[in-house]
Design a protein around this motif. Structure first.
Motif, PDB file in Angstrom:
ATOM      1  N   MET A  43       0.852  -1.185   0.000  1.00 52.38           N
ATOM      2  CA  MET A  43       0.000   0.000   0.000  1.00 52.38           C
ATOM      3  C   MET A  43       0.891   1.239   0.000  1.00 52.38           C
ATOM      4  SD  MET A  43      -3.010   1.144  -0.297  1.00 52.38           S
ATOM      5  CE  MET A  43      -4.456   0.286   0.339  1.00 52.38           C
ATOM      6  N   GLN A  44       0.668   2.079  -1.019  1.00 51.10           N
ATOM      7  CA  GLN A  44       1.530   3.234  -1.249  1.00 51.10           C
ATOM      8  C   GLN A  44       0.763   4.536  -1.000  1.00 51.10           C
ATOM      9  OE1 GLN A  44       3.606   1.902  -5.295  1.00 51.10           O
ATOM     10  NE2 GLN A  44       1.529   1.104  -5.052  1.00 51.10           N
ATOM     11  N   ILE A  45       1.491   5.558  -0.607  1.00 47.23           N
ATOM     12  CA  ILE A  45       0.910   6.893  -0.470  1.00 47.23           C
ATOM     13  C   ILE A  45       1.106   7.604  -1.808  1.00 47.23           C
ATOM     14  CG2 ILE A  45       0.976   9.079   0.764  1.00 47.23           C
ATOM     15  CD1 ILE A  45       2.177   7.480   3.147  1.00 47.23           C
ATOM     16  N   HIS A  46      -0.003   7.819  -2.489  1.00 46.53           N
ATOM     17  CA  HIS A  46       0.035   8.304  -3.874  1.00 46.53           C
ATOM     18  C   HIS A  46       0.432   9.770  -3.905  1.00 46.53           C
ATOM     19  CE1 HIS A  46      -2.037   7.755  -8.049  1.00 46.53           C
ATOM     20  NE2 HIS A  46      -0.931   8.452  -8.129  1.00 46.53           N
ATOM     21  N   ASN A  47       1.511  10.058  -4.626  1.00 44.71           N
ATOM     22  CA  ASN A  47       2.001  11.421  -4.810  1.00 44.71           C
ATOM     23  C   ASN A  47       2.259  12.144  -3.485  1.00 44.71           C
ATOM     24  OD1 ASN A  47       1.896  11.043  -7.560  1.00 44.71           O
ATOM     25  ND2 ASN A  47      -0.055  12.095  -7.833  1.00 44.71           N
ATOM     26  N   LEU A  48       2.591  11.372  -2.451  1.00 47.37           N
ATOM     27  CA  LEU A  48       2.936  11.914  -1.125  1.00 47.37           C
ATOM     28  C   LEU A  48       1.798  12.711  -0.490  1.00 47.37           C
ATOM     29  CD1 LEU A  48       6.614  13.152  -1.741  1.00 47.37           C
ATOM     30  CD2 LEU A  48       5.887  11.053  -0.600  1.00 47.37           C
ATOM     31  N   VAL A  49       0.572  12.540  -0.963  1.00 45.37           N
ATOM     32  CA  VAL A  49      -0.541  13.343  -0.455  1.00 45.37           C
ATOM     33  C   VAL A  49      -0.760  13.048   1.031  1.00 45.37           C
ATOM     34  CG1 VAL A  49      -3.013  13.802  -0.610  1.00 45.37           C
ATOM     35  CG2 VAL A  49      -1.662  13.481  -2.699  1.00 45.37           C
ATOM     36  N   ALA A  50      -0.617  14.081   1.856  1.00 44.12           N
ATOM     37  CA  ALA A  50      -0.875  14.001   3.303  1.00 44.12           C
ATOM     38  C   ALA A  50      -0.118  12.838   3.964  1.00 44.12           C
ATOM     39  CB  ALA A  50      -2.380  13.884   3.574  1.00 44.12           C
ATOM     40  N   TRP A  51       1.121  12.607   3.530  1.00 40.64           N
ATOM     41  CA  TRP A  51       1.820  11.425   4.032  1.00 40.64           C
ATOM     42  C   TRP A  51       2.038  11.451   5.545  1.00 40.64           C
ATOM     43  CZ3 TRP A  51       6.245  11.194   6.753  1.00 40.64           C
ATOM     44  CH2 TRP A  51       7.184  12.226   6.648  1.00 40.64           C
ATOM     45  N   PRO A  52       2.253  12.611   6.213  1.00 41.13           N
ATOM     46  CA  PRO A  52       2.431  12.548   7.667  1.00 41.13           C
ATOM     47  C   PRO A  52       1.211  12.000   8.401  1.00 41.13           C
ATOM     48  CG  PRO A  52       3.264  14.633   6.824  1.00 41.13           C
ATOM     49  CD  PRO A  52       2.488  13.986   5.713  1.00 41.13           C
ATOM     50  N   ALA A  53       0.025  12.184   7.813  1.00 40.00           N
ATOM     51  CA  ALA A  53      -1.196  11.656   8.438  1.00 40.00           C
ATOM     52  C   ALA A  53      -1.458  10.221   8.007  1.00 40.00           C
ATOM     53  CB  ALA A  53      -2.390  12.537   8.066  1.00 40.00           C
ATOM     54  N   TYR A  78       5.251  11.410  -9.318  1.00 44.00           N
ATOM     55  CA  TYR A  78       5.537  11.481 -10.748  1.00 44.00           C
ATOM     56  C   TYR A  78       6.425  12.665 -11.109  1.00 44.00           C
ATOM     57  CZ  TYR A  78       2.342  15.408 -10.905  1.00 44.00           C
ATOM     58  OH  TYR A  78       1.759  16.626 -10.692  1.00 44.00           O
ATOM     59  N   SER A  79       6.550  13.653 -10.195  1.00 40.90           N
ATOM     60  CA  SER A  79       7.194  14.913 -10.535  1.00 40.90           C
ATOM     61  C   SER A  79       8.588  15.037  -9.919  1.00 40.90           C
ATOM     62  CB  SER A  79       6.345  16.090 -10.066  1.00 40.90           C
ATOM     63  OG  SER A  79       7.040  17.314 -10.255  1.00 40.90           O
ATOM     64  N   PRO A  80       9.590  15.337 -10.736  1.00 44.61           N
ATOM     65  CA  PRO A  80      10.923  15.571 -10.172  1.00 44.61           C
ATOM     66  C   PRO A  80      10.948  16.687  -9.133  1.00 44.61           C
ATOM     67  CG  PRO A  80      11.063  15.279 -12.544  1.00 44.61           C
ATOM     68  CD  PRO A  80       9.598  15.355 -12.211  1.00 44.61           C
ATOM     69  N   ALA A  81      10.014  17.634  -9.216  1.00 42.55           N
ATOM     70  CA  ALA A  81       9.971  18.716  -8.237  1.00 42.55           C
ATOM     71  C   ALA A  81       9.705  18.204  -6.827  1.00 42.55           C
ATOM     72  CB  ALA A  81       8.897  19.726  -8.639  1.00 42.55           C
ATOM     73  N   ALA A  82       9.124  17.009  -6.718  1.00 35.72           N
ATOM     74  CA  ALA A  82       8.810  16.437  -5.405  1.00 35.72           C
ATOM     75  C   ALA A  82       9.838  15.414  -4.944  1.00 35.72           C
ATOM     76  CB  ALA A  82       7.425  15.788  -5.439  1.00 35.72           C
ATOM     77  N   PHE A  83      10.885  15.185  -5.733  1.00 37.63           N
ATOM     78  CA  PHE A  83      11.828  14.131  -5.372  1.00 37.63           C
ATOM     79  C   PHE A  83      12.616  14.459  -4.107  1.00 37.63           C
ATOM     80  CE2 PHE A  83      12.230  12.268  -9.944  1.00 37.63           C
ATOM     81  CZ  PHE A  83      10.956  11.736  -9.820  1.00 37.63           C
ATOM     82  N   VAL A 134       8.415   5.650  -9.099  1.00 35.64           N
ATOM     83  CA  VAL A 134       8.828   6.881  -9.766  1.00 35.64           C
ATOM     84  C   VAL A 134       8.900   6.657 -11.273  1.00 35.64           C
ATOM     85  CG1 VAL A 134      10.099   7.920  -7.837  1.00 35.64           C
ATOM     86  CG2 VAL A 134      11.226   6.210  -9.297  1.00 35.64           C
ATOM     87  N   PRO A 135       8.816   7.741 -12.076  1.00 37.72           N
ATOM     88  CA  PRO A 135       8.943   7.599 -13.529  1.00 37.72           C
ATOM     89  C   PRO A 135      10.405   7.456 -13.930  1.00 37.72           C
ATOM     90  CG  PRO A 135       8.565   9.886 -12.956  1.00 37.72           C
ATOM     91  CD  PRO A 135       8.472   9.114 -11.680  1.00 37.72           C
ATOM     92  N   TYR A 136      10.638   6.599 -14.933  1.00 35.38           N
ATOM     93  CA  TYR A 136      12.004   6.394 -15.422  1.00 35.38           C
ATOM     94  C   TYR A 136      11.939   5.813 -16.828  1.00 35.38           C
ATOM     95  CZ  TYR A 136      16.978   4.982 -15.112  1.00 35.38           C
ATOM     96  OH  TYR A 136      18.340   4.819 -15.298  1.00 35.38           O
ATOM     97  N   ASN A 137      12.488   6.546 -17.781  1.00 40.03           N
ATOM     98  CA  ASN A 137      12.600   6.068 -19.161  1.00 40.03           C
ATOM     99  C   ASN A 137      13.692   6.895 -19.834  1.00 40.03           C
ATOM    100  OD1 ASN A 137      11.387   8.466 -20.493  1.00 40.03           O
ATOM    101  ND2 ASN A 137       9.495   7.786 -19.496  1.00 40.03           N
ATOM    102  N   PRO A 138      14.059   6.601 -21.063  1.00 40.63           N
ATOM    103  CA  PRO A 138      15.182   7.307 -21.674  1.00 40.63           C
ATOM    104  C   PRO A 138      15.035   8.821 -21.789  1.00 40.63           C
ATOM    105  CG  PRO A 138      14.812   5.271 -22.848  1.00 40.63           C
ATOM    106  CD  PRO A 138      13.666   5.421 -21.878  1.00 40.63           C
ATOM    107  N   THR A 139      13.820   9.351 -21.715  1.00 40.64           N
ATOM    108  CA  THR A 139      13.642  10.798 -21.791  1.00 40.64           C
ATOM    109  C   THR A 139      13.331  11.427 -20.435  1.00 40.64           C
ATOM    110  OG1 THR A 139      11.293  10.549 -22.373  1.00 40.64           O
ATOM    111  CG2 THR A 139      12.870  10.678 -24.182  1.00 40.64           C
ATOM    112  N   HIS A 140      13.187  10.617 -19.402  1.00 44.04           N
ATOM    113  CA  HIS A 140      12.950  11.119 -18.049  1.00 44.04           C
ATOM    114  C   HIS A 140      13.863  10.340 -17.095  1.00 44.04           C
ATOM    115  CE1 HIS A 140       9.233  12.529 -20.026  1.00 44.04           C
ATOM    116  NE2 HIS A 140       9.324  13.518 -19.166  1.00 44.04           N
TER     117      HIS A 140
END
Length: 268
Positions: free
Chosen positions: A104-114, A136-141, A158-164
């Protein structure tokens, strides 16, 4: 297909998994969602990833797994800023998937402390196996890396491919250092990377690695980084699952082959 442990956990999974974003609902629109899940299992794809964000995908997956729940590893997510709704999402998932969620994952870190303490308590009760976080966003890494360093999660997605390739800077080295499992999303760039595939002659140097299609080259490119454990490939077409699964077997690309795929992707 090669099996890999998710980080330092003892959960061993095939290297290619199935994503359900948009695709499971698309299959269901044609009455083929049970066929899709059955074809995935038959191809050796045993980890299936979903989320409350994905419309009706969770319920459809639960229905398609009737009678074969023990054959798959379900990776679901909590996606809400509300602690109360987080509990409700977990309860629904546990009900859909026969009393447990393997990851079970916390999607996009939404409200992860709670949400994280709630998931830790659920794990203690046997309702959840592993706990992860996604973005999905490098800004949140940076925030994702901070959570990884707490030692409280088992996996990241996380996303990972030859262009990301932004995850190569911090996330992949840190996951390797901490023994955190890595699930790779968007190996085909949400379909963008396969719209103009290279010619068969361009793929010829990759044939000794079992590659016959551009999609396989992209999937194998990500999995050839041994810090990655599972590549999640979404499709609505049962016939493509065996092709995708074939990319999860060795031999793996070396540095030269990975650079070659990068060049092909850059000219596509």
């Amino acid at each position: 297909m090669e099996n890999r442990n998710l980080g330092k956990s003892q959960l061993s999974v095939p290297a290619v998994g199935l994503g359900t974003w948009r695709r499971l609902e698309a299959a269901a629109a044609g009455g083929r969602h049970r066929e899709l899940i059955g074809a995935a299992i038959a191809a050796g794809i045993r980890l299936i990833d979903t989320s409350p964000m994905y419309g009706d995908a969770e319920r459809l997956l639960g229905a398609a797994l009737k009678g074969r729940r023990d054959q798959v590893v379900v990776a679901d997510k909590i996606w809400t800023p509300s602690p109360q709704e987080g509990v409700a999402q977990l309860d629904r998932a546990v009900d859909w998937y026969g009393g447990r969620v393997d990851l079970m994952q916390i999607h996009n870190l939404v409200a992860w402390p709670a949400q994280l303490p709630m998931l830790e308590a659920a794990r203690d009760r046997g309702l959840v196996g592993l706990i992860g976080a996604t973005h999905y966003s490098p800004a949140a890494f940076g925030d994702l890396a901070d959570l990884m360093r707490t030692g409280r999660i088992d996996t990241v997605q996380v996303p990972y491919n030859p262009t990301h390739r932004e995850v190569e800077r911090t996330i992949l080295p840190l996951a390797d250092e901490l023994g955190i499992g890595v699930l790779l999303m968007r190996p085909l760039g949400e379909g963008q990377l396969v719209r103009r595939p290279p010619s068969p002659s361009d793929l010829e140097p990759l044939r000794p690695f079992g590659v016959t299609t551009w999609a396989q080259a992209l999937i194998k490119w990500g999995l050839s980084d041994q810090r990655v454990h599972v590549s999640l490939v979404a499709t609505a077409h049962p016939a493509r699952l065996a092709e995708n699964a074939a990319a999860g077997s060795p031999p793996w690309f070396g540095p030269d082959e990975r650079q070659y795929v990068l060049r092909l992707a850059a000219t596509g």
